[in-house]
Scaffold this motif. Structure first.
Motif, PDB file in Angstrom:
ATOM      1  N   GLY A 173       0.812  -1.214   0.000  1.00 29.25           N
ATOM      2  CA  GLY A 173       0.000   0.000   0.000  1.00 29.25           C
ATOM      3  C   GLY A 173       0.842   1.258   0.000  1.00 29.25           C
ATOM      4  O   GLY A 173       0.332   2.366   0.156  1.00 29.25           O
ATOM      5  N   ILE A 174       2.152   1.111  -0.146  1.00 28.21           N
ATOM      6  CA  ILE A 174       3.065   2.255  -0.171  1.00 28.21           C
ATOM      7  C   ILE A 174       3.535   2.464  -1.602  1.00 28.21           C
ATOM      8  O   ILE A 174       4.145   1.576  -2.191  1.00 28.21           O
ATOM      9  N   PRO A 175       3.257   3.636  -2.180  1.00 30.08           N
ATOM     10  CA  PRO A 175       3.683   3.875  -3.559  1.00 30.08           C
ATOM     11  C   PRO A 175       5.205   3.948  -3.682  1.00 30.08           C
ATOM     12  O   PRO A 175       5.887   4.300  -2.730  1.00 30.08           O
ATOM     13  N   THR A 176       5.725   3.597  -4.847  1.00 30.39           N
ATOM     14  CA  THR A 176       7.171   3.619  -5.063  1.00 30.39           C
ATOM     15  C   THR A 176       7.620   4.828  -5.863  1.00 30.39           C
ATOM     16  O   THR A 176       8.813   5.043  -6.018  1.00 30.39           O
ATOM     17  N   THR A 177       6.683   5.621  -6.358  1.00 32.68           N
ATOM     18  CA  THR A 177       7.065   6.808  -7.112  1.00 32.68           C
ATOM     19  C   THR A 177       7.131   8.011  -6.180  1.00 32.68           C
ATOM     20  O   THR A 177       6.471   8.058  -5.141  1.00 32.68           O
ATOM     21  N   ARG A 178       7.939   8.980  -6.542  1.00 37.16           N
ATOM     22  CA  ARG A 178       8.083  10.185  -5.720  1.00 37.16           C
ATOM     23  C   ARG A 178       6.755  10.907  -5.593  1.00 37.16           C
ATOM     24  O   ARG A 178       6.359  11.335  -4.503  1.00 37.16           O
ATOM     25  N   HIS A 179       6.037  11.023  -6.685  1.00 38.26           N
ATOM     26  CA  HIS A 179       4.750  11.710  -6.679  1.00 38.26           C
ATOM     27  C   HIS A 179       3.741  10.982  -5.791  1.00 38.26           C
ATOM     28  O   HIS A 179       3.002  11.602  -5.030  1.00 38.26           O
ATOM     29  N   GLY A 180       3.719   9.673  -5.872  1.00 41.60           N
ATOM     30  CA  GLY A 180       2.795   8.878  -5.070  1.00 41.60           C
ATOM     31  C   GLY A 180       3.083   8.982  -3.583  1.00 41.60           C
ATOM     32  O   GLY A 180       2.169   9.086  -2.759  1.00 41.60           O
ATOM     33  N   ILE A 181       4.358   8.961  -3.224  1.00 46.32           N
ATOM     34  CA  ILE A 181       4.741   9.086  -1.813  1.00 46.32           C
ATOM     35  C   ILE A 181       4.364  10.461  -1.283  1.00 46.32           C
ATOM     36  O   ILE A 181       3.819  10.591  -0.182  1.00 46.32           O
ATOM     37  N   GLU A 182       4.649  11.509  -2.061  1.00 48.04           N
ATOM     38  CA  GLU A 182       4.302  12.877  -1.643  1.00 48.04           C
ATOM     39  C   GLU A 182       2.794  13.020  -1.455  1.00 48.04           C
ATOM     40  O   GLU A 182       2.339  13.637  -0.497  1.00 48.04           O
TER      41      GLU A 182
END
Length: 58
Positions: free
Chosen positions: A28-37
């Motif tokens: 459930g944790i995104p791996t892209t910078r945009h997704g994490i932000e």
């Protein structure tokens, strides 16, 4: 000289992209910078303004 419409990605060929997608879906944790932000920003706003799940009043 490039051939139009033809591209090659070493990460896709090796399988790194597929592994990252599977990890992101499982945790459930995104791996892209945009997704994490986006996820961190939503958590902060939720904590500040209390926009989580609301309890039903009786």
């Amino acid at each position: 000289m490039k051939i139009p419409g033809l591209s090659f990605s070493l990460k896709r060929a090796v399988g790194i992209t597929a592994v990252k997608q599977k990890v992101a879906r499982a945790t459930g944790i995104p791996t892209t910078r945009h997704g994490i932000e986006r996820k961190v920003g939503a958590a902060i706003i939720g904590a500040v303004f209390g926009t989580g799940k609301k309890k039903k009043r009786k």
